[in-house]
Design an enzyme around this catalytic site. Structure first.
Site, PDB file in Angstrom:
ATOM      1  N   ASP A 264       1.052  -9.641   6.324  1.00  0.00           N
ATOM      2  CA  ASP A 264       1.346  -8.320   6.873  1.00  0.00           C
ATOM      3  C   ASP A 264       2.847  -8.024   6.810  1.00  0.00           C
ATOM      4  OD1 ASP A 264       0.574  -5.927   8.522  1.00  0.00           O
ATOM      5  OD2 ASP A 264       1.923  -6.905   9.949  1.00  0.00           O
ATOM      6  N   GLU A 306       0.875  -7.186   1.758  1.00  0.00           N
ATOM      7  CA  GLU A 306       0.848  -5.801   2.214  1.00  0.00           C
ATOM      8  C   GLU A 306       2.255  -5.235   2.035  1.00  0.00           C
ATOM      9  OE1 GLU A 306       0.652  -2.737   5.869  1.00  0.00           O
ATOM     10  OE2 GLU A 306       1.707  -4.646   5.911  1.00  0.00           O
TER      11      GLU A 306
END
Length: 618
Positions: A264, A306
């Site tokens: 992330d 991401e």
């Protein structure tokens, strides 16, 4: 833990020696020759190799022998929140039959580690990397789910939040109590002059809802860096202990049976005064080290990055073919550009974007999607759009007005997220079905509009499935799940409009997927058929060459996939009115894989929101 290579298992030693020099060099360059810390990392790595289950080691060996296992046309993903989909991890296990009915063999479970009840950013503020959120189950439940998935040939993806922890994490609590060791895990400052220097160059992620990049802690008289929300404290990767501990956490999760780790907010993990603290070279060093650590300890595991950035910032996270970083990245820009096409009925920007992606090495694998748990940010190529007289601010306003239903003639129903009145910037929320017009048409009982909306939804899925890479369905899209407005009445969610598209999975509607003529049946059956066609034909594989073609109509996207044995001409009409794709593929006869009709690939007449997958006859 003291590490000795001589005592290692042979297969581990071979993999370790393959990467040792580069891993050591990168680590020591980053941490000024801290060999004690490097030895500590090596010890942790071998411990997790030893603890790795025999079934997972067998899977590692299989994937080493089949390095392209995740490419091609076999994988189809679905992403979901565990609680919204099936209440808990045991509930997900019970619904694996449904996911197989959806043709899914890659499941992305949204954040499920322990997080505070409030101030959790949808699970992205982790308070314990070693514990599943109790309401969802326990770590043993995650392991059992992984085992069930592997028996069915399903891969499991899980988020790993690297940039920050919750302020409720044990490290943060110790830091707040004044422990200097754990204050070194974060960025603490007493002097607001340093903060002002940072703010000169570091953009704000949420200028309206979480302004600034630091949070004042009056109880200890210090500031802590919080790039995202005040309750998410940025980890200080300049401290080698942080990297070692986080790699320890990652490997622990991987050993539960996780096949894909989604990193992330990866561009943010290294901070440097005087920079924008985004995409710094040290970030790429860390991701490259993560890749090597996985190839040594658990070589069957993939890294998914991401990276919600401009295209020129995204592609570097693949690394190079010789020194790769992430195995896969999200095709963020193409996704946003797709919705731009829906609003403008103009595919020129999308074609330009696809040409860039199709020109990359085939080893670079993108995840393609229409919707996900997050908002849609309008990070389009505005310099390119200027040639058509489109300016960034006014065009963003048009897109947002269109998709919230405020533009004349709009069929979409969405809501804005983090709207900034000063800049006019905002992001968009909503499910695929609601943004395609299904919600509005159904509410207004307009059958003609409903027919168009369903066809648009199907066309978009067909377009997603024909792109190079791995398609991922957002749970509920397969049955046309609409926006969930009940979040407005939930005090824990009402300030975050992303919960508009994070509603409970409508199992009552899912039951209608076999009810002939229902919206759910029409979507489910057609999307399922498209997915099965993709899996059957090698022309959808990663080895195929892909390029766009002129259709001489700015509303019709045309592209060709060819792998030597097969050739596919795919056409997509982004207009609700009938159009003609003025193409001339005169090298033989073609059959539409979707309808089974024989069609010449020449001057193809298309209905509104029509789609053709024309395969050249053998």
């Amino acid at each position: 833990m003291e590490f000795s290579l001589e005592t290692c298992a042979e297969e581990y030693r071979e993999r370790f020696l393959k990467h040792y020099d580069e891993l050591k060099w990168l680590y020591c360059e980053l941490y000024e020759n801290r060999m004690d810390a490097f030895e500590d990392l090596c010890g942790r790595m071998y411990r997790y190799y030893q603890q790795r289950g025999e079934g997972l080691k067998e899977l590692d060996q299989f994937r080493i022998g089949h390095p392209d296992w995740y490419r091609g046309n076999r994988l189809l993903g679905m992403m979901m929140y565990v609680d919204a989909f099936a209440e808990n991890l045991q509930g997900v296990r019970k619904q694996l039959d449904y996911m197989e009915e959806c043709n899914v063999n890659y499941i992305h479970l949204m954040p499920l580690l322990d997080a505070p009840e409030e101030g959790n950013d949808g699970g992205y503020a982790v308070s314990d990397f070693r514990k599943v959120k109790p309401s969802l189950g326990a770590m043993k439940d995650l392991g059992r789910l992984a085992e069930d998935c592997h028996r069915r040939g399903i891969s499991l993806c899980l988020d790993f939040v690297m940039n920050h922890t919750s302020e409720e994490h044990a490290w943060a609590k110790k830091a707040r109590q004044g422990d200097p060791e754990y204050q070194g895990y974060y960025y603490f400052y007493e002097d607001d002059g340093i903060l002002q220097e940072y703010e000169k160059t570091v953009p704000q992620v949420f200028p309206t809802t979480a302004p600034g990049n630091f949070t004042w802690l009056p109880d200890i008289g210090k500031y802590v860096m919080t790039t995202f929300y005040p309750y998410q404290w940025d980890l200080n990767y300049k401290n080698p202990a942080v990297l070692n501990e986080m790699m320890d956490n990652a490997l622990n999760l991987i050993n539960q049976g996780i096949d894909i780790i989604r990193i992330d907010a990866v561009p943010y993990i290294w901070k440097e005064l005087g920079t924008n603290c985004r995409n710094l070279p040290q970030v790429h060093s860390i991701v490259r080290m993560m890749r090597m650590i996985c190839e040594i300890v658990c070589p069957g595991v993939l890294l998914l990055g991401e990276v919600v950035m401009a295209p020129d910032k995204v592609v570097p996270y693949f690394g190079t073919v010789e020194k790769p970083e992430c195995h896969m990245l999200y095709n963020v820009t193409t996704m946003a550009t797709t919705w731009n096409c829906v609003a403008t009925k103009d595919i020129r920007l999308l074609r330009q974007q696809m040409d860039i992606v199709n020109g990359l090495p085939k080893e670079y694998v993108f995840l393609n999607y229409l919707r996900c748990h997050d908002d849609i940010g309008w990070g389009l190529d505005y310099p390119w759009l200027e040639q058509f007289g489109l300016e960034e601010v006014s065009h963003k306003k048009y897109l947002n007005d269109f998709f919230v239903g405020q533009y004349p003639g709009s069929f979409a129903r969405g809501e804005l997220y983090n709207a900034d009145p000063a800049s006019g910037d905002a992001r968009l929320c909503g499910t695929t079905a609601s943004l395609c017009g299904i919600e509005k048409a159904r509410y207004e009982h307009k059958d003609g509009d409903l027919e168009k909306a369903v066809q648009l939804d199907i066309m978009l899925h067909a377009y997603m499935l024909v792109q190079s890479g791995i398609p991922v369905i957002y749970s509920g899209d397969e049955i046309g799940q609409e926006n969930d407005y009940t979040y407005h009445q939930d005090l824990k969610k009402c300030e975050d409009s992303r919960y508009l598209h994070r509603g409970k999975f409508p199992w009552d509607l899912a039951e209608k997927r076999t009810e002939k003529g229902s919206i759910q049946e029409r979507l489910f059956a057609k999307i399922s058929k498209l997915e099965q066609i993709r899996k059957l034909h090698g022309v959808f594989g990663s080895e195929a060459s892909v390029w766009t073609i002129d259709t001489w109509d700015d509303s019709v996207l045309g592209l060709i996939r060819a792998n030597g044995e097969e050739k596919l001409v795919a056409l997509f009409n982004f207009s609700e009115s009938a159009r003609t794709a003025w193409i001339k593929e005169e090298d033989g006869n073609y059959t539409d894989l979707i309808s089974g009709r024989r069609l010449p690939a020449k001057d193809v007449k298309m209905p509104g929101y029509g789609v053709y997958w024309l395969r050249k006859d053998a």
